[in-house]
Scaffold this active site. Sequence first.
Site, short mmCIF file in Angstrom:
data_model
loop_
_atom_site.label_atom_id
_atom_site.label_comp_id
_atom_site.label_asym_id
_atom_site.label_seq_id
_atom_site.Cartn_x
_atom_site.Cartn_y
_atom_site.Cartn_z
N LYS A 709 0.85 -1.19 0.00
CA LYS A 709 0.00 0.00 0.00
C LYS A 709 0.88 1.23 0.00
O LYS A 709 1.83 1.32 0.75
CB LYS A 709 -0.87 0.03 1.26
CG LYS A 709 -1.93 -0.99 1.24
CD LYS A 709 -3.03 -0.81 2.27
CE LYS A 709 -2.72 -0.01 3.49
NZ LYS A 709 -3.63 -0.30 4.60
N ASP A 812 -12.12 4.53 8.65
CA ASP A 812 -12.78 4.32 7.37
C ASP A 812 -13.01 2.83 7.18
O ASP A 812 -12.28 2.16 6.48
CB ASP A 812 -11.91 4.90 6.25
CG ASP A 812 -12.61 4.85 4.90
OD1 ASP A 812 -13.82 4.55 4.89
OD2 ASP A 812 -11.95 5.10 3.88
#
Length: 959
Positions: A709, A812
């Site tokens: 990521k 999130d």
Amino acid sequence: MMKKIHVHPETGKFMFCLFFIFWSCCHVCFSELSPDQKNTMIELSRFLNIPDWNRPGSEMNPCSWNGVLCSRPDNGSVISLSVSGFDLSNSSFLPVVCNLHTLESLDVSNNSLSLIPDGFVTNCERLVGFKHLNLSSNNFSSSPSFRGFSKLAVLDISYNVLSGIIRDYGFEGLVQLRSLNLSFNSLTGSVPINLTKSLEKLEVSDNHLSGTIPEGIGHYQELRLIDLSDNHLIGSIPSSLGNLSKLESLILSNNNLSGTIPESLSRIQTLRRFAANRNKFTGVIPSGITKNLANLDLSFNYLNGSIPGDLLSQLKLVSVDLSSNQLVGWIPQSISSSLVRLRLGSNKLTGSVPSAAFESLQNLTYLEMDNNRLTGHIPSAFGNLVSLNLLNLAMNGFSGIIPPSFGNLTRLQVLQLQQNKLTGEIPDTITLLINLLILNISWNSLSGSIPPSLLQLKKLSNMNLQGNHLTGTIPENIGDLENVIELQLGQNRLSGRIPVMPPKLQISLNLSYNMFEGPIPTSLFQLINLEVLDLSNNKLSGEIPPSGSLISLTQLILSNNQLSGDMPRFTRNVLVNISGNPGIKSINEDEVSIKRSQSGKSKLVMVVIFVVLGVLALVAGITTLIVLKLSRRFKGVNNMQVDPAEEGSTVLPEVIHGKLLTSNPIHRSNINFTKAVEAVAHPENALHQTMFWSYYRVGMPSGSSYFIKRLNTRDRLFQLASSEQLEQELEMLGKLHHTNVMVPLAYVLYSEGCLLIYDFPHMRTLYDVLHNHTSDVVDWTSRYSIAVGIAQGISYLHGSKSSGREPILLPDLSSKKIMLKSLTEPLVGDIELFKVIDPSKSNSSLSAVAGTIGYIPPEYAYTMRVTMAGNVYSFGVILLELLTGRQAVSEGRELAKWVQSHSSQQEQCNNILDLRVSKTSSVATRQMLRALSVALACINISPGARPKMKTVLKMLTRL
Ligand SMILES: *[C@@H]1O[C@H](CO)[C@@H](O)[C@H](O)[C@H]1NC(C)=O
Ligand SMILES: *[C@@H]1O[C@H](CO)[C@@H](O)[C@H](O)[C@H]1NC(C)=O
Ligand SMILES: *[C@@H]1O[C@H](CO)[C@@H](O)[C@H](O)[C@H]1NC(C)=O
Ligand SMILES: *[C@@H]1O[C@H](CO)[C@@H](O)[C@H](O)[C@H]1NC(C)=O
């Protein structure tokens, strides 16, 4: 009377044969484990459930089991046992192990064990030959006293969550100890000095040790390695350290140590590495300190005075980092030709560069002198530094031209000359720097045009020519620079039309404050990776092209041109500045993905959306700040682990600071930071992107792949000081262990941001599996298993009092953040976000409320804080997705609201469920209905009424 015994020759042969057979038999019988050891091993195999140990027939010979080593040559007893990396969480097998009275070595590293049973120490104390114990990388939070292990020579408990005072663990009872590794725990107290004097290695980095380094440390005469880095130590370096005549490495980085650097260290003839960076050392650097050293790191202190004349001239020196101090005076005239890295950035050095000193440094690979007060010309002699990979002379007062001899530096990858007073044209020889990745010559007074030869630098990824006096047009073929992701040409005197731009532009395309004219080319609006586009303050005219392909854009600045026509629509994440274009008709309001509905709740929905939008912008800003803090910080910081293998490679540590968080040796040898950074430099490798992250799958040179990521950088206007916090947070996250939590194996910080590396490269998101219509319908058994797995992961992250750490919240949480190892094994992802965007864990309203619409609990609109109850709400929505097969927002309606309004009557409930799944069996339907009531409890409007995650988990497992 005696009878003569006569043995017939044939009989003799026969007896010999018998004896031989007997002997062979015995050989077989005695070459096995004793029955009690065999029984112990079989008992262990039942406890541990390791597949290799439970193969049919394998109980015959435990010595053949994976991780078991028996005495040679007879296999008569077990001497070493390794059950590393088996995901074990139950430690009740430990006392049983100690029934193997011949055991010398035990390795249980890399599991999820959390308890050391009392019986383990009492049983194992008896083992006379027990020398090696490896408990690293587990979840041990405490342990019984080790006092009894008097034979132990090597003890490794690193990477656990041990807390409490170091003294209480009884290490001083280990009278034979040679190596003690307690790194990466949460131990308090002072540096232990009552350990055995035979100690050779003492590693306690990354704990909470406080107090001073005791004088008594000088009594460990056998010490070869001391690592006290990353603690809270204060006071000065005791002079007794100078008596440790066998010391090879002394690592004191990142504490609060003060005082001066003692000259006595130069007495230790064996000392090769001394790192005291990131402390509060003051005073002058003593001369002679590098007499025996290969590596010296004193960066990020308050050292003053000038650099001693002999400091850089010692013959064994390989790397020296003095950056970020307050050093004054001139750069020494004599520099050792053995030097590979030299970092002098961010000091107050003056004068010109001693040209002669740089004439024959054949091995010099990294040279940084940025952010000083150096003046004069850049010496032409730099052209002789043929090994140079990185040259950073930015932010000084250098004048004159860029020497044409730079063309000799064919290995150069990074050239940073920005913010000087350089004049003249960009030399044509720059074409020869075929390995250049980053070219920054911005904010000088360079004139002439952009040489078309620049287009031959095919590897270039970042080109910054901003803030000069460049004239003429942009070379027509600039689009051929196919690796460029950032192009800064603003604040020059460039003119003409905008040509086709490099296709992979991503970070920014800045052409502002020039004299460009003509229309905005349609091709510019097809740069699908571009995040920031600044065309302001030019003379561009015509209509703005359709925006459809600018899918990554976050900022579009078109102000002060002569554009006309309609303003195209952009999604809500794009900040658009169109002012100063009188011809533009109207500016549409930001598009909002949820349409106004007829219900009275629509107002609330809109409030949530706008609040969230505002906060998203803030969060993007904060993220940027942190990224910039990091990039700035790592420009100057030496990688503390000086890896000799790395020295000769083409790795650019200024650009890359990698750290392995996992202790798994397989990952440690597979993961290659350079490869990771290289791979993500190519945007086409991205699997998908979100607001904060881009996701990649990267094959390592070893052949195995990893999931990576990248934290997206957004805007690059901010420049701030240091941030150690993020690193600490990442290291803390790296210690987590849970089968349903996606824990990073390593991180890389580089000038473009931050990469996190994970296992399981072939994962898909739950969102894709559920809502991608080309996938098969997932049955209820799988969905149930996924729901339970997610609940387990979140409860683990939320932690308990006994976990001894603060809860990890998920700002999130959505089905796009749940990764699936398989159709039954979910991993909760993006656990870093909370820490990354809110490193100070401040409770201010700036706390990261960055959710995905549809998953954001209603109260966030007012509280602006991420909470556990908020996470429960988001989980409830994911559970509803699993139950209904619908997306969290569809047709402008939030799933949670839709379910709430349709679930008041029992018969309607049946219709809410995903019929493709529920119709398959009545058992499934019944379970799904019960799961629906759990989901409804989770999405209760009132946060206080929602169950805790632990309770949710219990409710689910009872279905
Ligand atoms: C001991 O066990 C090992 C591992 O199974 C095996 O390879 C070896 O042949 C055994 N030695 C004897 C003498 O049985
Ligand atoms: C070390 O041992 C001495 C004598 O046993 C004791 O007085 C002292 O408090 C101990 N120090 C620490 C730091 O444990
Ligand atoms: C430069 O590096 C090479 C290869 O590592 C080494 O053999 C040589 O001795 C080094 N040169 C100096 C002057 O240290
Ligand atoms: C470096 O370049 C200059 C001019 O470009 C040339 O005269 C000189 O010979 C080169 N030096 C080396 C060591 O190649």
